[in-house]
Design an enzyme around this catalytic site. Structure first.
Site, PDB file in Angstrom:
ATOM      1  N   ARG A   1       0.796  -1.232   0.000  1.00 57.27           N
ATOM      2  CA  ARG A   1       0.000   0.000   0.000  1.00 57.27           C
ATOM      3  C   ARG A   1       0.827   1.281   0.000  1.00 57.27           C
ATOM      4  O   ARG A   1       0.288   2.370  -0.170  1.00 57.27           O
ATOM      5  CB  ARG A   1      -0.966  -0.011   1.188  1.00 57.27           C
ATOM      6  CG  ARG A   1      -2.180  -0.918   0.942  1.00 57.27           C
ATOM      7  CD  ARG A   1      -3.287  -0.577   1.881  1.00 57.27           C
ATOM      8  NE  ARG A   1      -3.093  -1.213   3.184  1.00 57.27           N
ATOM      9  CZ  ARG A   1      -3.556  -0.717   4.327  1.00 57.27           C
ATOM     10  NH1 ARG A   1      -4.215   0.431   4.335  1.00 57.27           N
ATOM     11  NH2 ARG A   1      -3.349  -1.354   5.466  1.00 57.27           N
TER      12      ARG A   1
ATOM     13  N   GLN B   1      13.575 -14.236   5.502  1.00 59.61           N
ATOM     14  CA  GLN B   1      12.352 -15.029   5.483  1.00 59.61           C
ATOM     15  C   GLN B   1      11.843 -15.043   4.046  1.00 59.61           C
ATOM     16  O   GLN B   1      11.368 -14.041   3.525  1.00 59.61           O
ATOM     17  CB  GLN B   1      11.292 -14.417   6.400  1.00 59.61           C
ATOM     18  CG  GLN B   1      10.052 -15.289   6.519  1.00 59.61           C
ATOM     19  CD  GLN B   1       8.841 -14.514   6.998  1.00 59.61           C
ATOM     20  OE1 GLN B   1       8.814 -13.290   6.977  1.00 59.61           O
ATOM     21  NE2 GLN B   1       7.824 -15.234   7.434  1.00 59.61           N
TER      22      GLN B   1
ATOM     23  N   ASP C   1       7.732  -1.746  10.974  1.00 59.59           N
ATOM     24  CA  ASP C   1       6.877  -0.660  10.491  1.00 59.59           C
ATOM     25  C   ASP C   1       6.077  -0.014  11.620  1.00 59.59           C
ATOM     26  O   ASP C   1       5.115   0.699  11.381  1.00 59.59           O
ATOM     27  CB  ASP C   1       5.935  -1.167   9.394  1.00 59.59           C
ATOM     28  CG  ASP C   1       5.097  -2.367   9.843  1.00 59.59           C
ATOM     29  OD1 ASP C   1       5.245  -2.805  11.005  1.00 59.59           O
ATOM     30  OD2 ASP C   1       4.296  -2.859   9.025  1.00 59.59           O
TER      31      ASP C   1
ATOM     32  N   GLY D   1      -5.685  -8.874  16.030  1.00 58.29           N
ATOM     33  CA  GLY D   1      -5.872 -10.060  16.854  1.00 58.29           C
ATOM     34  C   GLY D   1      -6.515  -9.651  18.177  1.00 58.29           C
ATOM     35  O   GLY D   1      -6.069  -8.704  18.822  1.00 58.29           O
TER      36      GLY D   1
ATOM     37  N   LYS E   1      30.570  28.958   1.029  1.00 63.85           N
ATOM     38  CA  LYS E   1      30.946  27.547   1.057  1.00 63.85           C
ATOM     39  C   LYS E   1      32.399  27.405   1.478  1.00 63.85           C
ATOM     40  O   LYS E   1      33.257  28.130   0.958  1.00 63.85           O
ATOM     41  CB  LYS E   1      30.763  26.928  -0.338  1.00 63.85           C
ATOM     42  CG  LYS E   1      31.004  25.434  -0.366  1.00 63.85           C
ATOM     43  CD  LYS E   1      31.735  24.958  -1.629  1.00 63.85           C
ATOM     44  CE  LYS E   1      33.193  25.367  -1.609  1.00 63.85           C
ATOM     45  NZ  LYS E   1      34.011  24.731  -2.668  1.00 63.85           N
TER      46      LYS E   1
ATOM     47  N   ALA F   1      28.410  43.917  -2.991  1.00 65.01           N
ATOM     48  CA  ALA F   1      27.337  43.230  -3.708  1.00 65.01           C
ATOM     49  C   ALA F   1      27.839  42.721  -5.044  1.00 65.01           C
ATOM     50  O   ALA F   1      28.606  43.387  -5.730  1.00 65.01           O
ATOM     51  CB  ALA F   1      26.181  44.191  -3.927  1.00 65.01           C
TER      52      ALA F   1
ATOM     53  N   SER G   1      31.736  46.517  -5.316  1.00 64.81           N
ATOM     54  CA  SER G   1      30.692  45.692  -5.924  1.00 64.81           C
ATOM     55  C   SER G   1      31.181  45.061  -7.213  1.00 64.81           C
ATOM     56  O   SER G   1      32.056  45.605  -7.892  1.00 64.81           O
ATOM     57  CB  SER G   1      29.468  46.553  -6.236  1.00 64.81           C
ATOM     58  OG  SER G   1      28.947  47.047  -5.021  1.00 64.81           O
TER      59      SER G   1
HETATM   60  C1  UD1 Z   1      -0.366  -9.180  13.491  1.00 69.10           C
HETATM   61  C2  UD1 Z   1      -0.907 -10.061  14.595  1.00 69.10           C
HETATM   62  C3  UD1 Z   1      -2.187  -9.463  15.153  1.00 69.10           C
HETATM   63  C4  UD1 Z   1      -1.938  -8.055  15.644  1.00 69.10           C
HETATM   64  C5  UD1 Z   1      -1.334  -7.234  14.521  1.00 69.10           C
HETATM   65  C6  UD1 Z   1      -0.931  -5.885  15.038  1.00 69.10           C
HETATM   66  C7  UD1 Z   1      -0.220 -12.290  13.923  1.00 69.10           C
HETATM   67  C8  UD1 Z   1      -0.643 -13.572  13.353  1.00 69.10           C
HETATM   68  N1  UD1 Z   1      -1.163 -11.363  14.053  1.00 69.10           N
HETATM   69  O1  UD1 Z   1      -1.337  -9.121  12.464  1.00 69.10           O
HETATM   70  O2  UD1 Z   1      -2.660 -10.253  16.221  1.00 69.10           O
HETATM   71  O3  UD1 Z   1      -3.133  -7.477  16.100  1.00 69.10           O
HETATM   72  O4  UD1 Z   1      -0.165  -7.867  14.006  1.00 69.10           O
HETATM   73  O5  UD1 Z   1      -0.577  -5.076  13.948  1.00 69.10           O
HETATM   74  O6  UD1 Z   1       0.926 -12.119  14.275  1.00 69.10           O
HETATM   75  N2  UD1 Z   1       5.747  -9.984   8.729  1.00 69.10           N
HETATM   76  C9  UD1 Z   1       6.854 -10.669   8.327  1.00 69.10           C
HETATM   77  N3  UD1 Z   1       6.715 -11.878   7.732  1.00 69.10           N
HETATM   78  C10 UD1 Z   1       5.501 -12.436   7.542  1.00 69.10           C
HETATM   79  C11 UD1 Z   1       4.357 -11.741   7.957  1.00 69.10           C
HETATM   80  C12 UD1 Z   1       4.509 -10.522   8.566  1.00 69.10           C
HETATM   81  O7  UD1 Z   1       7.985 -10.197   8.461  1.00 69.10           O
HETATM   82  O8  UD1 Z   1       5.465 -13.570   6.998  1.00 69.10           O
HETATM   83  C13 UD1 Z   1       5.921  -8.698   9.368  1.00 69.10           C
HETATM   84  C14 UD1 Z   1       5.244  -7.568   8.620  1.00 69.10           C
HETATM   85  O9  UD1 Z   1       6.139  -6.999   7.695  1.00 69.10           O
HETATM   86  C15 UD1 Z   1       4.887  -6.616   9.737  1.00 69.10           C
HETATM   87  C16 UD1 Z   1       4.636  -7.543  10.920  1.00 69.10           C
HETATM   88  O10 UD1 Z   1       5.278  -8.749  10.627  1.00 69.10           O
HETATM   89  O11 UD1 Z   1       5.980  -5.789  10.059  1.00 69.10           O
HETATM   90  C17 UD1 Z   1       3.157  -7.757  11.199  1.00 69.10           C
HETATM   91  O12 UD1 Z   1       2.556  -8.286  10.032  1.00 69.10           O
HETATM   92  P1  UD1 Z   1       1.107  -7.859   9.584  1.00 69.10           P
HETATM   93  O13 UD1 Z   1       0.731  -8.645   8.391  1.00 69.10           O
HETATM   94  O14 UD1 Z   1       1.021  -6.386   9.538  1.00 69.10           O
HETATM   95  O15 UD1 Z   1       0.253  -8.289  10.847  1.00 69.10           O
HETATM   96  P2  UD1 Z   1      -0.928  -9.311  10.925  1.00 69.10           P
HETATM   97  O16 UD1 Z   1      -0.419 -10.671  10.677  1.00 69.10           O
HETATM   98  O17 UD1 Z   1      -2.028  -8.811  10.088  1.00 69.10           O
END
Ligand code: UD1
Ligand code: CA
Length: 459
Positions: free
Chosen positions: A8, A73, A102, A137, A356, A385, A410
């Protein structure tokens, strides 16, 4: 965790490298870990991994005092899968704090409280109540005791009514985390490995789960879009502005004040609207900054006045390239100070003057439309100037030395290398290519000729 794509943001740049207050989102998180005196920081990267790793390696000082590990990952199968990648480099003892790259504005004190709640033996979750918990969550409790985190997509209507949500931040003993992660599966609506499933394992194993609930949503807010990035930028800047005002700094408008780095202010500093401070900037007592100034890597001494629309762009702080403005100096409006500008006390730099890599001794003045590059300017010099130092011969830079009390008229061109002797005067419009003796009037231009009764051509 910094593996996510950030679709996004609609940007080529990995999301966690977007800047908030001049620092990458992920850098904020790493810097917070440094403030906690973490002994190890493991960054889980995926999308744009090389770019993310390079940026963080360059910008994290060795003085941060922790070891920085990168794990990848690939592909991204959920937050549980993400943390699983870190296991090989995680030590068995100690507390693991899971953070998201983030979510930049979590305060170190909040994490200290969370770590204290974990206490090396419990699973501690950072939670918050949201009026609209959609997407998060949910914290499911029996009585007061936390039983599970249920992801929004997996939640029943009753569970979706729960307002308390998991922030995405937890503190967990490594000794528990490792076996729990080994037990994760992806039997859920999203087919992901949920880190949040470890809550169920903790409950099953009789390990206490504690929720540390906070009120300040900014601290757990993530950035998914440019709008959210701008909102957090304003939240961060507002927080800083309040802090400065509490110290006594007068801000004409805290909503139009941006610090993208380290600003320190003495007593009775006032700053008008729309000023931006970058890098390391210090303002001495009684300094006044006019509206619309951009000031980077500069040290401005007591009583100096920076008039509106001045641009100060110092180089690396602590090097000869940082800009120095002396006590009581008057700069601008519309002045430009570039790397290595060192101005003594009471120096005046007026409109459309560029400086500078030049040193101006106390009392020197260049008030209008001029250029001083690679110059050493003595005390009380008056630089007219339109005058410039011709410091570049196409291949090399050369110095101009203007000794004390010289008056440069000047529209002069001082072809470097050149030295103008103390107390001398240079006639306006001169192009000087040779040194001038002290005390002399030097003129280097066509002699004025007047032809009487001149008839202009007629058709
Ligand atoms: C997750 C939580 C949720 C919580 C929310 C808060 C889980 C399953 N859920 O939601 O309970 O309320 O965060 O924002 O954990 N990321 C990875 N690898 C992945 C997936 C995600 O590095 O495979 C990273 C994302 O870049 C991000 C963070 O993990 O920085 C959270 O991922 P995001 O998808 O935003 O969170 P949810 O899984 O939706
Ligand atoms: Ca997700």
């Amino acid at each position: 965790m910094a593996a996510g794509k950030g679709t996004r943001m609609k940007s080529k740049l990995p999301k966690v490298l977007h800047l908030l207050a001049g620092r990458a989102l992920l850098q904020h998180v790493v810097d917070t870990a440094a403030a906690l005196m973490a002994r190890q920081v493991v960054l889980i990267t995926g999308h744009g991994a090389t770019q993310v790793e390079d940026a963080l390696s360059i910008n994290t000082p060795v003085t941060a005092g922790f070891s920085l590990n990168f794990v990848r990952q690939e592909p991204q199968l959920g937050t549980g899968h993400a943390v699983q990648q870190a296991l090989p480099v995680l030590r068995d003892d100690g507390i693991v704090v899971v953070l998201s790259g983030d979510v930049p504005l979590t305060q170190a004190d909040t994490l200290r409280d969370l770590i204290a709640a974990c206490g090396g033996s419990k699973l501690a979750l950072l939670t918050i109540d949201f009026a609209d918990p959609t997407g998060y969550g949910r914290i499911e409790r029996r009585g007061e005791v936390v039983q599970a985190i249920v992801e929004h997509k997996d939640a029943s209507p009753e569970q979706r009514a729960i307002r308390e949500v998991y922030s995405g931040i937890m503190a967990v003993p490594a000794a528990h985390l490792k076996p729990w992660l080994a037990r994760l599966d992806n039997q859920n609506v999203q087919g992901e490995y949920y880190l949040t499933d470890i809550v169920k394992f903790a409950v099953a194993d009789g390990v206490p789960v504690v929720a540390h609930k906070i009120m300040d949503a900014v601290q757990v807010a993530g950035v998914n879009s440019p709008v959210q990035l701008a909102e957090l930028e304003r939240a961060f800047q507002t927080r800083q502005a309040l802090r400065f005002m509490e110290q006594g700094v007068r801000l004409a408008d805290p909503a139009r004040f941006d610090v993208r780095g380290e600003l320190t202010c003495g007593q009775d500093v006032s700053i008008d609207v729309n000023c931006v401070f970058e890098g390391t900037v210090s303002l001495g007592d009684d300094v006044k900054i006019g509206a619309n100034c951009v000031i980077a890597n500069a040290s401005i001494s007591a009583g100096a006045v920076i008039h509106p629309f001045t641009h100060i762009q110092g180089g690396q702080p602590g090097t000869k390239d940082a800009v120095e403005v002396g006590a009581g100096a008057l700069i601008g409006p519309f002045a430009r100070l570039r790397p290595g500008a060192k101005l003594g006390a009471e120096v005046h730099i007026g409109n459309f003057v560029e400086v500078k890599n030049s040193t101006l001794a106390p009392g020197a003045k260049a008030n209008h439309l001029a250029y001083l590059g690679d110059a050493t300017v003595g005390e009380r010099v008056n630089y007219g100037a339109g005058s410039i130092t011709a410091n570049f011969d196409g291949a090399f830079k050369h110095r101009t030395v203007i000794e004390a009390d010289v008056h440069v008229g000047s529209n002069c061109v001082l072809v470097a290398p050149i030295r103008l002797g103390a107390g001398g005067t240079v006639g306006g419009g001169s192009t000087l290519t040779k040194d001038t003796p002290p005390g002399a009037l030097s003129v280097a231009r066509g002699k004025q000729v007047s032809i009487a009764n001149w008839k202009r051509p007629a058709k």
